[in-house]
Scaffold this motif. Sequence first.
Motif, PDB file in Angstrom:
ATOM      1  N   LEU A 228       0.859  -1.183   0.000  1.00  0.00           N
ATOM      2  CA  LEU A 228       0.000   0.000   0.000  1.00  0.00           C
ATOM      3  C   LEU A 228       0.896   1.233   0.000  1.00  0.00           C
ATOM      4  N   PRO A 229       0.912   2.011  -1.087  1.00  0.00           N
ATOM      5  CA  PRO A 229       1.843   3.131  -1.135  1.00  0.00           C
ATOM      6  C   PRO A 229       1.470   4.270  -0.188  1.00  0.00           C
ATOM      7  N   VAL A 230       0.176   4.463   0.024  1.00  0.00           N
ATOM      8  CA  VAL A 230      -0.223   5.620   0.831  1.00  0.00           C
ATOM      9  C   VAL A 230      -1.563   5.322   1.518  1.00  0.00           C
ATOM     10  N   ASN A 231      -1.734   5.880   2.717  1.00  0.00           N
ATOM     11  CA  ASN A 231      -3.038   5.756   3.384  1.00  0.00           C
ATOM     12  C   ASN A 231      -4.033   6.626   2.640  1.00  0.00           C
ATOM     13  N   GLN A 232      -5.220   6.130   2.491  1.00  0.00           N
ATOM     14  CA  GLN A 232      -6.179   6.916   1.721  1.00  0.00           C
ATOM     15  C   GLN A 232      -7.612   6.695   2.201  1.00  0.00           C
ATOM     16  N   LEU A 233      -8.340   7.802   2.227  1.00  0.00           N
ATOM     17  CA  LEU A 233      -9.777   7.719   2.498  1.00  0.00           C
ATOM     18  C   LEU A 233     -10.475   8.285   1.280  1.00  0.00           C
ATOM     19  N   GLN A 234     -11.441   7.572   0.786  1.00  0.00           N
ATOM     20  CA  GLN A 234     -12.165   8.057  -0.398  1.00  0.00           C
ATOM     21  C   GLN A 234     -13.663   7.982  -0.134  1.00  0.00           C
ATOM     22  N   LEU A 235     -14.329   9.090  -0.402  1.00  0.00           N
ATOM     23  CA  LEU A 235     -15.779   9.127  -0.275  1.00  0.00           C
ATOM     24  C   LEU A 235     -16.352   9.445  -1.642  1.00  0.00           C
ATOM     25  N   SER A 236     -17.400   8.765  -2.015  1.00  0.00           N
ATOM     26  CA  SER A 236     -17.952   9.023  -3.344  1.00  0.00           C
ATOM     27  C   SER A 236     -19.470   9.136  -3.291  1.00  0.00           C
ATOM     28  N   LYS A 662      -6.434  18.517  -7.476  1.00  0.00           N
ATOM     29  CA  LYS A 662      -5.582  18.098  -6.357  1.00  0.00           C
ATOM     30  C   LYS A 662      -5.343  19.294  -5.462  1.00  0.00           C
ATOM     31  N   PHE A 663      -5.595  19.134  -4.172  1.00  0.00           N
ATOM     32  CA  PHE A 663      -5.320  20.200  -3.210  1.00  0.00           C
ATOM     33  C   PHE A 663      -4.496  19.586  -2.091  1.00  0.00           C
ATOM     34  N   ASN A 664      -3.241  19.886  -2.105  1.00  0.00           N
ATOM     35  CA  ASN A 664      -2.352  19.372  -1.065  1.00  0.00           C
ATOM     36  C   ASN A 664      -2.586  17.876  -0.883  1.00  0.00           C
ATOM     37  N   LYS A 665      -3.145  17.464   0.265  1.00  0.00           N
ATOM     38  CA  LYS A 665      -3.304  16.030   0.498  1.00  0.00           C
ATOM     39  C   LYS A 665      -4.654  15.504   0.026  1.00  0.00           C
ATOM     40  N   THR A 666      -5.497  16.395  -0.393  1.00  0.00           N
ATOM     41  CA  THR A 666      -6.810  15.927  -0.818  1.00  0.00           C
ATOM     42  C   THR A 666      -6.976  16.089  -2.324  1.00  0.00           C
ATOM     43  N   ALA A 667      -7.911  15.369  -2.846  1.00  0.00           N
ATOM     44  CA  ALA A 667      -8.194  15.473  -4.280  1.00  0.00           C
ATOM     45  C   ALA A 667      -9.687  15.306  -4.496  1.00  0.00           C
ATOM     46  N   LEU A 668     -10.156  15.903  -5.534  1.00  0.00           N
ATOM     47  CA  LEU A 668     -11.562  15.830  -5.885  1.00  0.00           C
ATOM     48  C   LEU A 668     -11.653  15.331  -7.319  1.00  0.00           C
ATOM     49  N   ALA A 710     -16.046  12.236  -6.342  1.00  0.00           N
ATOM     50  CA  ALA A 710     -15.322  11.456  -5.332  1.00  0.00           C
ATOM     51  C   ALA A 710     -14.297  12.363  -4.667  1.00  0.00           C
ATOM     52  N   TRP A 711     -14.153  12.197  -3.391  1.00  0.00           N
ATOM     53  CA  TRP A 711     -13.187  13.009  -2.624  1.00  0.00           C
ATOM     54  C   TRP A 711     -12.158  12.068  -2.013  1.00  0.00           C
ATOM     55  N   GLN A 712     -10.907  12.426  -2.170  1.00  0.00           N
ATOM     56  CA  GLN A 712      -9.820  11.568  -1.685  1.00  0.00           C
ATOM     57  C   GLN A 712      -8.956  12.313  -0.676  1.00  0.00           C
ATOM     58  N   LEU A 713      -8.584  11.613   0.358  1.00  0.00           N
ATOM     59  CA  LEU A 713      -7.621  12.184   1.304  1.00  0.00           C
ATOM     60  C   LEU A 713      -6.455  11.215   1.394  1.00  0.00           C
ATOM     61  N   ASN A 714      -5.273  11.700   1.037  1.00  0.00           N
ATOM     62  CA  ASN A 714      -4.068  10.878   1.180  1.00  0.00           C
ATOM     63  C   ASN A 714      -3.344  11.330   2.444  1.00  0.00           C
ATOM     64  N   TYR A 715      -3.049  10.410   3.316  1.00  0.00           N
ATOM     65  CA  TYR A 715      -2.402  10.834   4.558  1.00  0.00           C
ATOM     66  C   TYR A 715      -1.346   9.837   5.001  1.00  0.00           C
TER      67      TYR A 715
ATOM     68  N   GLY B 199      -0.077  18.287  -6.047  1.00  0.00           N
ATOM     69  CA  GLY B 199       0.510  17.804  -4.808  1.00  0.00           C
ATOM     70  C   GLY B 199       2.021  17.871  -4.756  1.00  0.00           C
ATOM     71  N   GLY B 200       2.638  18.474  -5.769  1.00  0.00           N
ATOM     72  CA  GLY B 200       4.092  18.562  -5.786  1.00  0.00           C
ATOM     73  C   GLY B 200       4.602  19.684  -4.897  1.00  0.00           C
ATOM     74  N   GLY B 201       5.908  19.689  -4.717  1.00  0.00           N
ATOM     75  CA  GLY B 201       6.563  20.775  -3.994  1.00  0.00           C
ATOM     76  C   GLY B 201       6.390  20.735  -2.491  1.00  0.00           C
ATOM     77  N   LYS B 202       5.782  19.707  -1.953  1.00  0.00           N
ATOM     78  CA  LYS B 202       5.541  19.656  -0.515  1.00  0.00           C
ATOM     79  C   LYS B 202       6.618  18.869   0.221  1.00  0.00           C
ATOM     80  N   LYS B 203       7.187  17.896  -0.457  1.00  0.00           N
ATOM     81  CA  LYS B 203       8.106  17.016   0.255  1.00  0.00           C
ATOM     82  C   LYS B 203       9.555  17.219  -0.170  1.00  0.00           C
ATOM     83  N   ALA B 204       9.752  18.032  -1.192  1.00  0.00           N
ATOM     84  CA  ALA B 204      11.107  18.185  -1.732  1.00  0.00           C
ATOM     85  C   ALA B 204      12.088  18.635  -0.652  1.00  0.00           C
TER      86      ALA B 204
END
Lengths: 715, 276
Positions: A228-236, A662-668, A710-715, B199-204
């Motif tokens: 699993l590359p990344v923790n993720q929560l997805q709501l759709s 994509k917004f920082n750790k979240t995506a829509l 769908a809304w995604q949170l990668n953490y 999401g780029g530029g955050k971890k560099a």
Amino acid sequence: MKYCILILSFFISVPVFSQSLLKGVVKDSNDNAVFAANVYLKNNPQKGIVTDLDGNFSLSINNRTDTLIVSFIGYNTTKIPLYSVSINEFLNVVLKEDSHTLAEVFITARDPISEKFSVVKLGKLNIYLNPVSQGDPLKAITSLPASTTTDESANPSLRGSSADRTRVILNNVPVYNPVRNSQINGIGNFSILNPEIINKQYVYASNPPLIYGNTSAGLIEIETINDLPVNQLQLSLSLASVGAFLSQKIKNKSFIQVFGNSQFSDVFIGFNKASMKILNSFFTKDLGVNFHSNIRKRLSFNSFNYFIHEGYDVNVEEFTYSGKSLSEKTRIFTVNNLKYNTENGVLSFNSGIDNSLKKFSFGDIVSDNRTNQIFTSADYKWFLSKNITLQSGVSHDYQRSEFSDSIPVYYYALSPESPNYHADTTIFNNILEAYLYFNWNINDKWTLSSGMRSNIPLNSQSFYLSSQMGLKYRINKNQSFLLSGGKYHNYSTPNYYSKKFILLSSCQFALDYSFQYKNTSLTAATYYKNEKGEQIINFFYSVDNQSTFGIELFYEQSFRKYFKLTFSNTFINQTGKINNTSFKGEKDYNYFIKTSLNYINPKLFSLTLAYLGRPGDYYTPVAFSFFNNQINFYQPIFSNDINSSRYRAYNRIDVSISRYFKFNKTALITFASLNNILNTKNESRVLYNSDYTETHLDNFELRTIYFGIAWQLNY
Amino acid sequence: MTHLLIILLFSVNGEALDEVNNIPDNFNISPINKTEISNCLAQSDNFQSDSLLVDIQSKIYNAFVKDRISQKNNALNELSIQLETLYKTKNQNLILYWRSYLQFYSSINYLSKGDTRSAENEINKGIELMKSIEKKNSEDYALLAMLQSFSIQFDNSNAMYISEDINKSVNSAISLDSSNLRAWYVSASSDFYTPEQYGGGKKAEKYLLKAISLPAQRIQNGYLPSWGKEESYVLLISLYIQNEKWDLAKKYFQEGIAAFPTSYQINQLSSRLAGK
């Protein structure tokens, strides 16, 4: 004085005499020389040296109390106390791969032994970006030229064979009926699989590898993720469903994935009223858990569990009766795998349990069908040498089907008032099989594979032996040929129309060609197969011999940075036989065109326009009818010329669009699709008036719109 | 990338600067630290007959510079043939590694001449070579990730698939050896050049700080790669300059120039820090 000098010089010369040259070689556990390994002394690292291209080294030693250290990237560092070494002896140092490298090797070892003989390998991204998949792993297959699914379902049919001859394998365990919202005939709109759990999906369009049994057409092998590359929560949320998906790492590279969806119909039907005249309602509630644990360095465990409760209410016309068809199904299944990596192989134990209860009613038909399946297998993949891999195993598949049905006395008299009778039927089947499969990479260009699989007859079963051979020739890195052939066996899956396990077989030959260069892909294939065994289509129609010859062509071109064009065409010549009468096969097509134009720009949006066109299916019309005054129904008499009529050509254009923010750790992710945009009335079934003198036609899906977010949170 | 190429060219020949505009801005290359190599050679007192591979990283770089000056590809081609010939007799993965590394420079060379087609061919050949290594170690994955990152410019329509491949390679490089500075550098580089909206530029920054804290090689070895540290300093300072974190930019400029006093790339950044 002379003696003093002599004695002094003796002592002074001691260190000079004790300096020796230690010679040796560094190799890995496969006896390959390790080049550029560091060889040095613990207390005098500055005097280190590096092994040459043959792994040789020679190092000056002047202190026998020191420790020799040998290290290289990807290997465990080896420490050898010098007192334990004879200086005059040539030292052999064997470096062992470190646990991280071994873990990587284990991941590679998970690839199926028959990988090179799959026609297509799809990853999660391929599924999402597929022009027709709608995010469904099995629907993604329908865009392939080898897919001859014509009923708009997700149940895969490959190269003209019926879906019941093709198997879907999830982590080495067969999943029968892998679709949701399945109708009485097994047709289902979507598969029960979620792309987020999938690592790879291999498609064997012909000649299914005999590491798996119970298939005589093609095979879809699905492997769940092992990392699993990344923790993720997805709501759709979409027109017809609300869902959540959680992927969470646990320690030591273990992880859990939990997902659930609730499907509802009111909004979707409301939006598509004109096209959904016969559909009253549908619902699905499902819950899935995928758990992966690396118990130890060499031992891993995966458990996939799925529960679904689904149903529909639809107006159906069958023969001359029109009424409500109600269905409700509860299903729970679990697939568990334990894998142990040995020094030169992989041992796996697999189990699957699948239980379902389906209730169905229509007119005077009432059917309760309870099914149980217990599958167990043990396999060992043995890396005999760098180029030869051998796999062997045994499997046991227990299937039980219990029907409690009210069956029409006259198959054409289906009104609730028509006479019916009750019948309880319980059938079961045990399939015990053993197999041997080997893969030999002869050189960079040639790979040979061969497999044999036979049953161990139980309960008066007939003995059968399946066998196959495949040869892959890689002309260069861009082109390859795959020639394969073999004989295969499987048992049919019982359904309302056919309450028995029938042994089916096929003999197949296929030649596949693949070319890939830069932005261009081209594949071509030709195949021939002969399928035997009684295959019941419905109450009055079954096929016991069918031959299929096909030619496929697929072209894909990327251009102007963001565009991709795909085009495929398939020619199928299919002939069926009942006793000695030959007739056109149901999937006999002069053309079967699938084309799509994709615009994929992550900065803007992705847009896909897909077209599918083929001639209509063949069917056998009613020739005449006579009145049965006992029940007040006309009895249809079908034409002796089987498949003598044909529906009009099938054409369909779909368009879908998605946008990813994509917004920082979240995506829509927003998505919309418009299916059958021209609202083409593609004919699916011929229907008749009460005395069978007039016909009208049922249609496949008309124009429908679907959208969601769908809304995604990668953490 | 353009400015880095200019730096490299300037360091060997003040002319021929106008053909570098085709190089994308997302690659950072620098010569190997000569001090490290000479230390390595000094301590390894028993180099044997493998002279072609001794200090091979510098040899590739020097061939690249030579070709840049001559505007040809002869030196790199010659070295490539030698490596290929050696590989035929000595089937060592490390030779494949250096052949791939050479392909990277060869690709840059073609790209700077505006020959995109050849540049793409060269980088793809490098990727194929790396992929052919069966049991890849952390260094292999780090180089593969770097080549894949470079190749993305030639194939936009498959950018999402290539990004997935890059992530897999980077993750494998780090998981195989978390003390490999090149793994962290490539990871940072990939993040640095990913647009912020994706999401780029955050971890560099985090990855680059990690990279510069690590040694170029755990045990100095002239056959093995040592690139990445100087590039990490350049990228880190550039990141701080971009984000107008002047104190941090100056701090790491000082640290970088102390570690690599002859680095033209780090020195070049001083003009952007003047008066801040």
